[in-house]
Design an enzyme around this catalytic site. Structure first.
Site, PDB file in Angstrom:
ATOM      1  CD  GLU A 134     -48.406 114.140 -31.701  1.00 49.75           C
ATOM      2  OE1 GLU A 134     -46.920 114.165 -31.525  1.00 49.75           O
ATOM      3  OE2 GLU A 134     -48.970 114.987 -32.007  1.00 49.75           O
ATOM      4  CE  LYS A 187     -48.877 131.854 -30.033  1.00 53.10           C
ATOM      5  NZ  LYS A 187     -48.944 131.570 -28.708  1.00 53.10           N
TER       6      LYS A 187
END
Length: 486
Positions: free
Chosen positions: A384, A174
């Site tokens: 992050e 995917k």
């Protein structure tokens, strides 16, 4: 304005629309133009692809490694032949400059060529039990799911697909909804390369539908994912509550760089600037937290600012540009939230105003930003950002530097700069990270060294030598033989 691309899914070597004819629109992060209508895989498409892979598995796994390697070689050749088109597709889909795309193709080609020739899984034998000749076998799982991120789709496609296929598995891949075009391009070559139907199936779509279906699927026995820690956690839960499929994760990072006062400050600044600003800061192992020893902070900040100001922002489809826009509006807005937070909490903020080429910047371009003296408890220090944003804080002692570097739930990459070899080895041992650079930093790594993280940065390792192990089960066989001693 280029012609709008219409992509398909690859299932059983046939390019087909989604089962419900659904699609989503993909826009250039630079121009804002519609560049593609991308097939949106449904849960039914996932089931069809998995069934095709399962049907292909017995014949594919029965081939010799040499036979499985032949189409991988052809896939590598096509990457080289079509490298310019691959670069263009990543540029228009997620903004990666074409001038920086060569490493992506080189990486992919290396993976395909290596696993085309080095895929010979080995077990071992034992005579240590009297009366028995015992042995272990390494055998493929069957159907493996692979979910790749958007920041370097060709790299992650190759580094996962090549070893999985070489081990004898069949795969369902995917792609990310942010960068589906290069995987779609590769899907057009699969039959041409000689892969039998069902060996490689390539789907596009969003995680909440096709990604979730792959994570939960009872016929998938292993799954490899690179992406955010949040998504990795969701996949782990789905894997555990379905069939306990094996999972291999390379997840997020908040990589620290320690710069001691005896370091080559100019080299450290140059390396760290490349680490945090390449690919517009959209790299899991970017050196986003820098700790410099007292007395050299102003010198280091001046040096990294000077280097960052030489960045060329602009149209990612044109040569000479080394920083494109953020991948899309979502990424841009997320980075801007952290920049706003930093302006409130940091001791100082430096917006480098990096060089603009021909004024061709889009609304999603972000100049590199440097924050100094950010509180250790700030979200900017802990989370992050995935953008061209770096913080520079100070430390006094070696012990303080180690404590600050390790004060994170991430542990993907760390680095340190010093001319003292004993200190380098002493500190390297204490830093909680799966990879570590001494007088260098990311993206520096090695083909034959394990790639992966500690703590929330993942499970398992990938490299030319380690990757195939994740796609093989171990079986022990005990053979009773009269007359054989211990």
């Amino acid at each position: 304005m280029t012609e709008v691309i219409e992509t398909q899914l690859l299932i059983n070597n046939k390019l087909v629309p989604a089962s419900d004819n659904g699609s989503f629109e993909l826009y250039s992060p630079h121009t804002g133009d519609l560049v593609a209508k991308v097939a949106e895989a449904t849960r039914d498409d996932v089931n069809t692809a998995v069934d095709a892979a399962q049907a292909a598995f017995p014949a594919w796994s029965a081939l010799s490694p040499l036979q499985r390697g032949a189409p991988l070689k052809k896939l590598a050749d096509l990457h080289l032949q079509e490298k310019d088109e691959l670069a263009r597709l990543d540029a228009i889909s997620m903004g990666k400059p074409v001038g920086t795309h060569g490493i992506d193709v080189h990486y992919a080609v290396t993976q395909y060529n290596y696993f085309a020739e080095a895929a010979y899984p080995q077990g071992h034998t034992s005579l240590n039990t009297p009366g028995f000749l015992n042995m272990s076998l390494r055998q493929p799982f069957g159907v493996v799911a692979i979910i790749i991120p958007w920041n370097a789709p060709l790299i992650f496609f190759a580094k996962k697909v090549a070893p999985a296929l070489a081990a004898g598995n069949c795969v369902v891949v995917k792609s990310s909804e942010k960068a589906p075009l290069t995987p779609w391009k590769v899907s057009q070559w699969i039959e041409k390369c000689g892969f039998p139907p069902g060996v490689i199936n390539i789907l596009s779509g969003h995680g909440q539908t096709s990604g979730q279906a792959l994570s939960e699927h009872m016929k998938i026995r292993a799954l490899s994912f690179t992406g955010s820690t949040r998504t990795g956690r969701s996949i782990a839960v789905a894997a555990a509550t379905s069939n306990f499929k094996k999972v291999v994760f390379e997840l997020g990072g908040k990589s620290p760089s320690l710069v001691f006062d005896d370091a080559d400050i100019e080299q450290a600044a140059k390396d760290i600037e490349l680490s945090i600003n390449s690919n517009s800061g959209q790299a899991c192992f970017a050196s986003s937290r820098v700790y410099v020893q007292e007395g050299i902070k102003s010198q280091f900040v001046e040096a990294i600012t000077r280097v960052a100001k030489t960045r060329k922002l602009g149209d990612p489809t044109k040569p000479g540009i080394n920083q494109g826009p953020q991948a899309d509006k979502i990424q841009y807005e997320n980075v801007q939230k952290y920049i706003a937070l930093g302006k409130d909490e940091a001791g100082s903020t430096i917006d480098t105003g990096a060089g603009v080429t021909n004024n061709e910047v889009s609304p999603y371009h972000i100049h590199p930003v440097i924050f100094t003296d950010v509180p250790e408890g700030s979200r900017l220090t802990k989370e992050e950002v995935f953008g061209p944003v770096v913080i520079v804080n100070e430390f006094a002692t070696e012990e303080e530097a180690i404590a600050k570097a390790n004060n994170t739930e991430y542990g993907l990459y760390a680095s340190l700069y010093t001319k003292d070899l004993e200190r380098a080895l002493r500190v390297a041992k204490k830093l909680e990270s799966g990879m570590l650079g001494v007088n260098c930093t990311s993206p520096t790594n090695s083909w034959d060294m394990p790639f992966g993280g500690w703590k929330g940065s993942g499970t398992g390792r990938e490299s030319l030598l380690e990757s195939m192990e994740h796609y093989l089960e171990v079986k022990s066989i005990y053979v009773k033989v009269n007359g054989i001693g211990g």
